[in-house]
Scaffold this active site. Sequence first.
Site, PDB file in Angstrom:
ATOM      1  N   ASN A 126       3.560  17.137   4.295  1.00 24.76           N
ATOM      2  CA  ASN A 126       3.986  15.455   4.297  1.00 24.76           C
ATOM      3  C   ASN A 126       5.697  15.445   4.514  1.00 24.76           C
ATOM      4  O   ASN A 126       6.650  14.999   5.009  1.00 24.76           O
ATOM      5  CB  ASN A 126       3.656  14.136   3.705  1.00 24.76           C
ATOM      6  CG  ASN A 126       4.072  14.627   2.405  1.00 24.76           C
ATOM      7  OD1 ASN A 126       3.220  15.612   1.791  1.00 24.76           O
ATOM      8  ND2 ASN A 126       4.163  13.225   1.841  1.00 24.76           N
ATOM      9  N   ALA A 163      -4.547   6.533   9.919  1.00 20.90           N
ATOM     10  CA  ALA A 163      -3.644   6.365  11.715  1.00 20.90           C
ATOM     11  C   ALA A 163      -3.198   6.470  11.727  1.00 20.90           C
ATOM     12  O   ALA A 163      -2.449   6.832  12.706  1.00 20.90           O
ATOM     13  CB  ALA A 163      -5.104   5.029  12.144  1.00 20.90           C
ATOM     14  N   HIS A 164      -2.119   6.006  10.823  1.00 20.69           N
ATOM     15  CA  HIS A 164      -0.668   5.664  11.059  1.00 20.69           C
ATOM     16  C   HIS A 164       0.489   6.471  10.882  1.00 20.69           C
ATOM     17  O   HIS A 164       1.131   6.284  11.088  1.00 20.69           O
ATOM     18  CB  HIS A 164       0.104   4.242   9.830  1.00 20.69           C
ATOM     19  CG  HIS A 164       0.143   4.932   8.350  1.00 20.69           C
ATOM     20  ND1 HIS A 164       1.186   5.165   8.224  1.00 20.69           N
ATOM     21  CD2 HIS A 164      -1.254   5.210   7.066  1.00 20.69           C
ATOM     22  CE1 HIS A 164       0.763   5.847   6.599  1.00 20.69           C
ATOM     23  NE2 HIS A 164      -0.384   5.901   6.214  1.00 20.69           N
ATOM     24  N   THR A 190     -16.832  -5.727   4.041  1.00 23.63           N
ATOM     25  CA  THR A 190     -16.455  -5.880   5.542  1.00 23.63           C
ATOM     26  C   THR A 190     -15.896  -4.920   6.195  1.00 23.63           C
ATOM     27  O   THR A 190     -14.423  -5.085   5.679  1.00 23.63           O
ATOM     28  CB  THR A 190     -16.624  -7.150   5.114  1.00 23.63           C
ATOM     29  OG1 THR A 190     -17.229  -8.574   4.938  1.00 23.63           O
ATOM     30  CG2 THR A 190     -16.599  -7.772   6.626  1.00 23.63           C
ATOM     31  N   CYS A 199       6.424   7.199  -0.051  1.00 24.22           N
ATOM     32  CA  CYS A 199       6.110   6.757  -1.487  1.00 24.22           C
ATOM     33  C   CYS A 199       6.762   6.995  -2.683  1.00 24.22           C
ATOM     34  O   CYS A 199       6.127   6.567  -3.261  1.00 24.22           O
ATOM     35  CB  CYS A 199       4.639   7.594  -1.696  1.00 24.22           C
ATOM     36  SG  CYS A 199       3.567   8.104   0.243  1.00 24.22           S
ATOM     37  N   GLN A 239      -1.493  14.779   7.694  1.00 22.34           N
ATOM     38  CA  GLN A 239      -0.317  14.987   8.196  1.00 22.34           C
ATOM     39  C   GLN A 239      -0.848  15.511   9.490  1.00 22.34           C
ATOM     40  O   GLN A 239       0.509  15.991  10.905  1.00 22.34           O
ATOM     41  CB  GLN A 239       0.670  15.997   7.495  1.00 22.34           C
ATOM     42  CG  GLN A 239       1.819  14.727   6.551  1.00 22.34           C
ATOM     43  CD  GLN A 239       2.540  13.864   7.067  1.00 22.34           C
ATOM     44  OE1 GLN A 239       2.680  14.374   8.522  1.00 22.34           O
ATOM     45  NE2 GLN A 239       3.151  12.341   6.780  1.00 22.34           N
TER      46      GLN A 239
HETATM   47  C1  LIG Z   1      -0.146  14.302   3.176  1.00 25.02           C
HETATM   48  C2  LIG Z   1      -0.382  12.710   3.296  1.00 25.02           C
HETATM   49  N1  LIG Z   1      -1.306  12.800   2.517  1.00 25.02           N
HETATM   50  C3  LIG Z   1      -2.042  11.147   1.464  1.00 25.02           C
HETATM   51  C4  LIG Z   1      -1.145  10.135   2.291  1.00 25.02           C
HETATM   52  C5  LIG Z   1      -1.623   8.941   1.797  1.00 25.02           C
HETATM   53  O1  LIG Z   1      -2.069   7.942   2.889  1.00 25.02           O
HETATM   54  P1  LIG Z   1      -2.117   6.783   3.005  1.00 25.02           P
HETATM   55  O2  LIG Z   1      -0.473   6.234   3.138  1.00 25.02           O
HETATM   56  O3  LIG Z   1      -2.711   6.438   4.558  1.00 25.02           O
HETATM   57  O4  LIG Z   1      -2.311   5.912   1.982  1.00 25.02           O
HETATM   58  C6  LIG Z   1       0.154  10.360   2.844  1.00 25.02           C
HETATM   59  C7  LIG Z   1       0.967   9.283   4.096  1.00 25.02           C
HETATM   60  O5  LIG Z   1       2.239   9.388   3.301  1.00 25.02           O
HETATM   61  C8  LIG Z   1       0.752  11.726   3.707  1.00 25.02           C
HETATM   62  O6  LIG Z   1       1.225  12.186   3.984  1.00 25.02           O
END
Ligand SMILES: Cc1ncc(COP(=O)(O)O)c(C=O)c1O
Length: 382
Positions: free
Chosen positions: A152, A201-202, A238, A331, A180
Amino acid sequence: MRKVYFDSAATTQLREEVIDKMHTSLKESYGNPSSTHSFGRSSKTLIESARKTIAKHLNAKPSEIIFTSGGTEADNMILQGAVRDLGVKTIITSKIEHHAVLHTIEELHKAHQIEVKYVDLAVCGTPDAKHLESLLKADSSKKLVSLMHVNNEVGTMIDIDLIADMCKENDALFHSDAVQSIGHWEWDLQKTKVDFLAAAAHKFHGPKGIGFAFIRKDSGLKSLIFGGAQERGYRAGTESCHNIVGLEESFALAYDNLDEERKYVSELKQYFIEEIKKIFPEAKFNGGCEDSNKSTYTLVNVVLPLDEKKAQILLFHLDINGIACSRGSACQSGSSAGSHVLNEILSAEDLNKPSLRFSFSKFNTKDEIDYVMKVLEDFSKS
Ligand SMILES: Cc1ncc(COP(=O)(O)O)c(C=O)c1O
């Protein structure tokens, strides 16, 4: 002020069609999918239709798709379940995985004394296949390999078929965080012998807070969350019906338009690289992201040859000019430790220079890239 968004690896803009479908679902399909009356049944139908759509595109079985709250939960479900339910004693991973994987594995090490081995990486971030093979052969305990398909932060891609086959030959389970990559690359899960995948999905113009785990049939994995029997007993609670509808729509559109959008976004990336080189001939690209065989078409991570004073204010300067890009992953932006990925693959000298991740989508244009270049050029001369 002009605003441009080059941070699609952090999260993507929703497609209009996705918003429309979710809106309709929120308004009309409010029945609890577990209820047996018609309201419940219609919500249930939407969920099962989404499962089928996803399974069809991945060439998997609908029962192998389990909806989760996103990539992090899918990674946790798979890694924790593999230790608790499948008797995994050794996990082989890399130091450039997402924290959803790395921190989960660290916890498993502390709580269950799981042995953790890290595969060597080439400078571009690719796992060394020979080293992986030697780690796989080194002991006979029950093993799981967890290696992400697309990184990522720097965009490096692994040869997933090679690694999946190697895991099979050496009797190890294989999980790949494909957050990714799903929605951006084709998958054929009859051919690619992964046991588990995580998706969100995002990352492909769908809503946040929804994703899925692919769990190959008869894996033996059980639920981490106890309660009702939703998701075939894999995940109680749910279901988030409108989010699942949004996931289905964004997933279907991603794959229906894959060739066209991949071509468009690849050209944007190429254009970005060429333009950056014109302004900064000494710029370096991290993780082999200049090489389309090694790297995803969706992002560029570049080291800019700026002095330390400028490096410190670069991201702020871009932000006040309306440009969204990223230093590491979104993150980690609250952490002062810097990028664990770049720390792993860059030289000490390059770590002192600013590295930026620009990630692209179908919503970006060359004109937006020209704007970024103008801001960067003015800044470098100021
Ligand atoms: C490679 C990777 N793994 C896991 C995640 C975490 O996914 P989520 O934000 O849907 O929890 C991300 C999101 O930044 C990511 O880029």
